[in-house]
Write a protein that holds these residues in place. Structure first.
Motif, short mmCIF file in Angstrom:
data_model
loop_
_atom_site.label_atom_id
_atom_site.label_comp_id
_atom_site.label_asym_id
_atom_site.label_seq_id
_atom_site.Cartn_x
_atom_site.Cartn_y
_atom_site.Cartn_z
N ARG A 1 0.83 -1.20 0.00
CA ARG A 1 0.00 0.00 0.00
C ARG A 1 0.86 1.26 0.00
O ARG A 1 0.56 2.23 -0.71
CB ARG A 1 -0.91 -0.01 1.23
N LEU A 2 1.93 1.23 0.77
CA LEU A 2 2.83 2.39 0.80
C LEU A 2 3.53 2.58 -0.54
O LEU A 2 3.73 3.72 -0.98
CB LEU A 2 3.86 2.21 1.93
N LEU A 3 3.90 1.48 -1.17
CA LEU A 3 4.51 1.56 -2.50
C LEU A 3 3.55 2.19 -3.50
O LEU A 3 3.94 3.05 -4.31
CB LEU A 3 4.94 0.18 -2.97
N ALA A 4 2.30 1.76 -3.47
CA ALA A 4 1.30 2.32 -4.38
C ALA A 4 1.08 3.80 -4.10
O ALA A 4 0.99 4.62 -5.03
CB ALA A 4 -0.02 1.55 -4.24
N LEU A 5 1.03 4.16 -2.82
CA LEU A 5 0.86 5.57 -2.45
C LEU A 5 2.04 6.40 -2.95
O LEU A 5 1.87 7.47 -3.53
CB LEU A 5 0.73 5.70 -0.94
N GLY A 6 3.25 5.89 -2.72
CA GLY A 6 4.44 6.62 -3.14
C GLY A 6 4.52 6.80 -4.64
O GLY A 6 4.86 7.88 -5.14
N ALA A 7 4.19 5.74 -5.40
CA ALA A 7 4.25 5.81 -6.86
C ALA A 7 3.22 6.80 -7.40
O ALA A 7 3.51 7.61 -8.29
CB ALA A 7 4.03 4.43 -7.45
N ALA B 1 6.19 15.25 -1.30
CA ALA B 1 7.47 14.54 -1.13
C ALA B 1 7.48 13.61 0.10
O ALA B 1 7.99 12.49 0.02
CB ALA B 1 8.62 15.53 -1.06
N PRO B 2 6.94 14.02 1.26
CA PRO B 2 6.91 13.10 2.40
C PRO B 2 6.12 11.82 2.12
O PRO B 2 6.43 10.76 2.67
CB PRO B 2 6.25 13.93 3.51
N LEU B 3 5.09 11.91 1.26
CA LEU B 3 4.32 10.71 0.91
C LEU B 3 5.13 9.81 -0.02
O LEU B 3 5.07 8.58 0.08
CB LEU B 3 3.01 11.12 0.25
N VAL B 4 5.91 10.43 -0.92
CA VAL B 4 6.80 9.63 -1.76
C VAL B 4 7.84 8.91 -0.90
O VAL B 4 8.22 7.77 -1.17
CB VAL B 4 7.50 10.53 -2.81
N ALA B 5 8.27 9.57 0.17
CA ALA B 5 9.25 8.96 1.08
C ALA B 5 8.71 7.69 1.72
O ALA B 5 9.47 6.75 1.98
CB ALA B 5 9.64 9.97 2.16
N LEU B 6 7.42 7.64 1.98
CA LEU B 6 6.82 6.42 2.52
C LEU B 6 7.00 5.27 1.53
O LEU B 6 7.30 4.13 1.92
CB LEU B 6 5.34 6.65 2.80
N ALA C 1 9.17 1.68 2.05
CA ALA C 1 8.58 0.37 1.76
C ALA C 1 9.37 -0.36 0.68
O ALA C 1 9.58 -1.58 0.77
CB ALA C 1 7.13 0.55 1.32
N LEU C 2 9.83 0.37 -0.32
CA LEU C 2 10.60 -0.25 -1.41
C LEU C 2 11.91 -0.83 -0.90
O LEU C 2 12.27 -1.97 -1.23
CB LEU C 2 10.88 0.80 -2.49
N VAL C 3 12.63 -0.07 -0.07
CA VAL C 3 13.90 -0.56 0.47
C VAL C 3 13.69 -1.81 1.31
O VAL C 3 14.40 -2.81 1.16
CB VAL C 3 14.59 0.54 1.30
N VAL C 4 12.71 -1.77 2.21
CA VAL C 4 12.45 -2.93 3.07
C VAL C 4 12.07 -4.15 2.24
O VAL C 4 12.56 -5.26 2.48
CB VAL C 4 11.36 -2.60 4.11
#
Length: 387
Positions: A244-250, A276-281, A285-288
């Protein structure tokens, strides 16, 4: 630094180190454009002649490179502070120590570190603001879930209101007729190291305005980072959350680029402090997710993890190196780069400084597992009773 995907704590540490390293080098991708402006932060903020004289093709590269980094990695770094704070709280609880207890000593040392960094190295330092935020959030983390949720929502609403006021003012303000600000004398290009120190102190209120403006955002991001840890974002059970965080960030990245590239000054502000803070989420998630899916960290992952393990030292080092290369008290490259060479020169300087930081982190980890700033910081914390 390798770990199987199912090895919970080990994998989590590796993922956090990689994310922290990415955030550190990512902040340099934003700040390098400040260093290569002949008028430093003042010129970067006011813009003007440099943009007009840059060839259109290179100007397009500059705008895209700046917007890809703008606010995202700083947002990731802010989230990482919140994640780390929650992990320290858990460690204190497991050890039977009161919380926040002696953590205040650590926050004080972080504040002093940031203060020295601001005065001596970079007027856009973030550590002092993080230290103040850490004291507030550490106390909030000692309360219950409901109180923490109220603090998070309240801080987010305050920041949203401030951001709306600023962007509205920018959209409705009449255009400036005086042109870009010019420093005369220019302490960045022509001054000594001491001249720059005095310039920062003389303009303390101006240079510390951003940390004050983003204080509510920082509180919300710290609390959100801690909340994500409790929700399992670093664990196997957090797979759905990470998606979900990946989808939000993208999705937010698309809006962020549109605002930053096409929205003028108001769009830049809204992107840096809003999207930008939402992209950071999504980045977190991507790194983890990437680290958890790999049985071993690759070459790039290991280098990022080393930077992450020595994050404070690397943050100071990269700003010191960039200052020495660009400012008048050093090599003075910022004033020497002509319009045709400024953008490719900036990209080359970023690669050079980043490579030096990665190499230094590798040596520090091999020799002692921590950087010089971390070693001094932890020794000071022990001496003051802050563990």
């Amino acid at each position: 630094m390798s770990a199987p995907p199912t090895a919970g704590p080990t994998t989590r540490v590796a993922a956090l180190d990689v994310a922290r390293g990415l955030a550190i080098l990512g902040t340099l991708a934003t700040n390098i454009w400040i260093f290569t402006d002949p008028q430093g932060l003042v010129g970067y903020l006011t813009g003007g002649t440099l943009a007009e004289r840059t060839p259109p093709a290179w100007r397009a590269v500059e705008l895209l490179a700046q917007q890809l980094a703008q606010g995202k990695f700083l947002g990731l770094l802010t989230l990482m502070f919140g994640v780390g704070l929650e992990l320290q709280r858990r460690s204190a609880v497991r050890a039977g120590r009161p919380w926040p207890g002696r953590y205040r000593v650590r926050a004080l040392l972080l504040f002093l570190d940031g203060l020295l960094h601001f005065v001596l190295v970079a007027e856009f330092d973030v550590l002092t603001g993080y230290a103040v935020t850490a004291v507030v959030v550490a106390a909030v983390l000692a309360t219950g879930e409901r109180a923490q949720r109220r603090w998070l929502v309240g801080a987010a609403l305050v920041h949203g209101a401030l951001l709306a006021l600023v962007t509205t003012a920018l959209l409705t303000a009449p255009g400036a007729d005086g042109g870009p600000a010019r420093l005369d004398p220019n302490p960045y290009a022509d001054g000594s190291f001491g001249d720059l120190v005095l310039f920062r102190l003389e303009n303390l209120v101006l240079f510390r305005a951003e940390p004050v403006f983003v204080q509510a955002l920082s509180v919300a991001a710290f609390l959100l980072g801690a909340r994500l840890v409790r929700a399992g974002v670093l664990e196997e059970r957090g797979t759905r959350l990470r998606r979900r965080l990946l989808a939000l960030g993208a999705a937010t990245l698309v809006a962020d680029l549109a605002l930053g590239l096409l929205g003028g000054t108001a769009g830049l502000v809204l992107a840096r402090y809003g999207t930008a803070p939402l992209v950071a989420l999504g980045l977190l998630a991507l790194v983890v997710e990437v680290v958890r899916r790999r049985s071993r960290l690759g070459f790039a992952g290991r280098r990022l993890a080393e930077v992450g393990r020595t994050a404070l030292s690397c943050y100071v080092l990269q700003n010191l190196l960039a200052s020495a290369l660009c400012y008048g008290w050093g090599l003075g490259l910022a004033a020497r780069l002509g319009p045709d060479a400024r953008v490719p020169g900036t990209l080359a300087l970023y690669a050079l400084v980043a490579a030096a930081v990665v190499l230094a982190a590798n040596r520090w980890v091999r020799r002692g597992g921590q950087g010089p700033v971390e070693a001094l910081w932890r020794a000071s914390a022990r001496a003051l009773g802050g563990r």
